[in-house]
Each structure stands twice: as structure tokens, then as C-alpha cells.
Design an enzyme around this catalytic site. Structure first.
Site, PDB file in Angstrom:
ATOM      1  N   GLY A   9     -58.283  18.286 -23.207  1.00  0.00           N
ATOM      2  CA  GLY A   9     -58.627  19.299 -22.204  1.00  0.00           C
ATOM      3  C   GLY A   9     -57.839  18.999 -20.942  1.00  0.00           C
ATOM      4  CB  ALA A  10     -54.568  19.797 -19.821  1.00  0.00           C
ATOM      5  N   GLY A  11     -57.696  20.945 -18.279  1.00  0.00           N
ATOM      6  CA  GLY A  11     -58.178  21.798 -17.188  1.00  0.00           C
ATOM      7  C   GLY A  11     -58.323  20.960 -15.914  1.00  0.00           C
ATOM      8  N   GLY A  14     -59.861  17.406 -16.922  1.00  0.00           N
ATOM      9  CA  GLY A  14     -58.923  16.530 -17.624  1.00  0.00           C
ATOM     10  C   GLY A  14     -57.798  16.081 -16.694  1.00  0.00           C
ATOM     11  NE  ARG A  82     -74.068  23.854 -14.856  1.00  0.00           N
ATOM     12  CZ  ARG A  82     -75.051  23.459 -14.083  1.00  0.00           C
ATOM     13  NH1 ARG A  82     -76.133  24.190 -13.958  1.00  0.00           N
ATOM     14  NH2 ARG A  82     -74.963  22.326 -13.424  1.00  0.00           N
ATOM     15  NE  ARG A  88     -75.158  19.706 -15.890  1.00  0.00           N
ATOM     16  CZ  ARG A  88     -75.962  19.520 -14.853  1.00  0.00           C
ATOM     17  NH1 ARG A  88     -77.250  19.847 -14.952  1.00  0.00           N
ATOM     18  NH2 ARG A  88     -75.509  19.015 -13.722  1.00  0.00           N
ATOM     19  CG  ASN A  95     -68.849  24.158 -24.491  1.00  0.00           C
ATOM     20  OD1 ASN A  95     -67.898  24.926 -24.640  1.00  0.00           O
ATOM     21  ND2 ASN A  95     -69.314  23.815 -23.308  1.00  0.00           N
ATOM     22  NE  ARG A 151     -72.821  16.119  -8.647  1.00  0.00           N
ATOM     23  CZ  ARG A 151     -72.587  16.756  -9.797  1.00  0.00           C
ATOM     24  NH1 ARG A 151     -73.518  16.783 -10.738  1.00  0.00           N
ATOM     25  NH2 ARG A 151     -71.438  17.355  -9.996  1.00  0.00           N
ATOM     26  CG  HIS A 175     -75.556  15.831 -17.038  1.00  0.00           C
ATOM     27  ND1 HIS A 175     -75.603  15.360 -15.751  1.00  0.00           N
ATOM     28  CD2 HIS A 175     -74.504  16.691 -17.079  1.00  0.00           C
ATOM     29  CE1 HIS A 175     -74.612  15.905 -15.052  1.00  0.00           C
ATOM     30  NE2 HIS A 175     -73.946  16.720 -15.833  1.00  0.00           N
TER      31      HIS A 175
HETATM   32  C1  LAC Z   1     -71.894  18.617 -13.232  1.00  0.00           C
HETATM   33  C2  LAC Z   1     -71.516  19.314 -14.474  1.00  0.00           C
HETATM   34  C3  LAC Z   1     -70.072  19.277 -14.766  1.00  0.00           C
HETATM   35  O1  LAC Z   1     -72.945  17.985 -13.199  1.00  0.00           O
HETATM   36  O2  LAC Z   1     -72.304  18.901 -15.543  1.00  0.00           O
HETATM   37  O3  LAC Z   1     -71.149  18.736 -12.253  1.00  0.00           O
END
Ligand code: LAC
Length: 308
Positions: A9-11, A14, A82, A88, A95, A151, A175
């Protein structure tokens, strides 16, 4: 001998991962994508940063799986991100198909690799990767907890006006919006945050952490976060390639640990050359356990959707 890491994945994600990994000088990098020209363009561009930044690993961009042969680590980032208004979990069907096909092609070239997944819904996509690869759980795991904890650490550091480096935090569970920030184990240089901050401020930061991915999706509007996710993933890659045995929260396949079996969830693990070398079980309070179980129930629900 330099290790080899393939990033699928080169987005944005990536690309950011390759850029994060390259200056460390610990791996040659293959950036792989189905889009013709994109991985090649990003790899060439990044290689041209090398003389300025000062690194000399090889960065190859490709559409051909053969270039990924004998990778030590495969990072999977391919999959739809997303968009505003999505959870998610809304990505599961699309996916699952992408991750299935990527894993099949990846393991055909690199049967001994370690797979690190960063595709949403994260815990479920790890499950797909494990089922399709048949790899032991030591060699298939996901990045989520390092990001979620980062975060939380950032929000706490800003609130207290201290360096985020001195804030330690653990975020466990899936997550998703019901992840479990462990306030009890969140400290500033060992001082519990409950001694530094009012309870309602802590609760507000926990809530912001839980919705942290969505906050960025709503701002970007065209996709999800990638700088912090890339930094988090490469910290895991480094712990494996240098056998650092760092302890970090990762999504791993649970077989009874924390009272959960048969799904992936974020828990503290030791990451070294063999991948997940140990799952570190910590005693949870009743309240934490209830939150962990709620999170497990929603991961289990979405895992079922894969039909695997
Ligand atoms: C996030 C996504 C990418 O938490 O799951 O930023």
C-alpha cells in the site's frame, strides 16, 4: 546485512511509513501497490531525500510481488480508509477481500516473514491475516495500541504543558470507540495522572482518545490519519529488527489471556526478533475488565462477519 521490509500500500500511510523507516538505516524498503507509477514515484522521490537526510538504504517502488521476496517484515496498509460518518467496522467486507489477497501473495514470496497489519477494522483484519497465512500468532500482529496510547499521551502532555515523552500510557482492547485507556497505569514520569489532573479532565481526554481516529477523519475528509500511525508502526518494526524487546500494546491473537480467546485484541506484548515474544498479563480492576469485555464483544461480532 540489512533487513528487508515490504510495505504493501503506497498511499498516504504506506508512504509515511517508508519515510519514517528509511532514516533509521535498519532495512531496505520495498513499497508495493497495485497503482502503476505511484510506488515507483514515491520510492524515487524518497531516495532523492537520502543525500540530504543522510541514509543509504534502498527504497524500491513496485507493482510486482516478486520484488518483495524474502522480506523479514511485511506491513499491510492496503485497504480502504474511513471517510467522515463511517466507523472502522463499516470497512470490514471490502477490506477482508483486500487483506486476503495481499496475504496470499505476500506469503508466497516471504514464507518466513513477520506480518504487521494496519488496516481497519484493525483487530478483525489481523484475524483475516492470521487465518489466511496460517502463521503462528508470534508472527502476525497489528498496530493500534501504540497509536491510541500516543494520542492519549499527547492530550495529557498538552493539558499539563509537559513533554509528551514523559507521559506513559497504556490503551488496551480493540481499536474502536470502546478501546480501554488504562488511566491507573498512565503516569507522568511515574506520577499517576490522577494526582495531577481532575477526574473530569481525565474522563474528557479518555473520550477524546477513544474518538481520536474519527477526529482526524472529520478534519481530513478524504481519509484517515497517517503520520502518527506510521511512527507507531515503525517503532514496532524497529523493536523487531533490532530485537529490542520493547513492551508495547499491540493487537495479538488471544488464547485465554485476559480471559479472551479466538480474537485479536490490543494487550501489552514484548516485541523482539521472533515477533510477539510474550504477552504481558496485567490484573484489571472490575471496571477495566468490564470495559475490556465490552470491547471484546464488539471485536467478536465484527470478526464473525468475515466468515473465516
Ligand atoms: C486511526 C485509524 C487509521 O485511528 O484507525 O487513525
Amino acid at each position: 546485512l540489512r533487513s528487508k521490509v515490504t510495505i504493501v500500500g503506497a498511499g498516504q500511510t504506506g508512504g509515511a511509513m517508508a519515510r519514517e523507516l528509511a532514516p533509521k538505516g535498519i532495512a531496505d524498503i520495498v513499497l508495493l501497490d497495485v497503482a502503476e507509477g505511484v510506488p515507483q514515484g514515491k520510492a524515487l522521490d524518497m531516495s532523492q531525500a537520502a543525500p540530504i537526510v543522510g541514509f543509504d538504504c534502498k527504497i524500491v517502488g513496485t507493482n510486482d510481488w516478486k520484488d518483495s521476496a524474502a522480506s523479514d517484515i511485511i506491513i499491510i496498509t492496503s485497504g480502504k480508509p474511513r471517510m467522515p460518518g463511517m466507523s472502522r467496522d463499516d470497512l470490514v467486507t471490502a477490506n477482508t477481500e483486500i487483506v486476503k489477497s495481499v496475504v496470499q501473495q505476500a506469503i508466497a514470496q516471504s514464507p518466513n516473514a513477520i506480518i504487521i497489519v494496519f488496516v481497519n477494522p484493525l483487530d478483525v483484519m489481523c484475524y483475516v491475516a492470521k487465518k489466511i497465512s496460517g502463521f503462528p500468532r508470534e508472527r502476525v500482529f497489528g498496530q493500534s495500541g501504540v497509536l491510541d496510547a500516543a494520542r492519549f499521551r499527547t492530550f495529557i502532555a498538552r493539558e499539563l504543558d509537559v513533554s509528551s515523552e514523559d507521559v506513559q500510557a497504556y490503551v488496551l482492547g480493540g481499536h474502536g470507540d470502546d478501546m480501554v485507556p488504562l488511566v491507573r497505569h498512565t503516569t507522568v514520569c511515574g506520577i499517576p495522572i490522577s494526582e495531577l489532573m481532575a477526574a473530569e479532565r481525565i474522563a474528557a481526554l479518555v473520550e477524546r482518545t477513544r474518538k481520536g481516529g474519527g477526529e482526524i477523519v472529520n478534519l481530513l475528509k478524504t481519509g484517515s490519519a497517517y503520520y502518527a500511525p506510521a511512527a507507531a508502526t515503525i517503532q514496532m518494526v524497529e523493536s523487531v529488527l533490532l530485537d529490542r524487546k520493547r513492551v508495547m500494546p499491540c493487537a495479538v491473537y488471544l488464547e485465554g489471556e485476559f480471559g479472551v480467546s479466538g480474537i485479536f485484541m490490543g494487550v501489552p506484548v514484548k516485541l523482539g526478533a521472533r515477533g510477539v515474544e510474550q504477552i504481558i498479563e496485567i490484573k484489571l480492576t472490575d471496571e477495566e475488565r468490564a470495559m475490556f469485555e465490552r470491547s471484546a464483544a464488539s471485536v467478536r461480532e465484527v470478526t464473525k462477519v468475515t466468515g473465516l
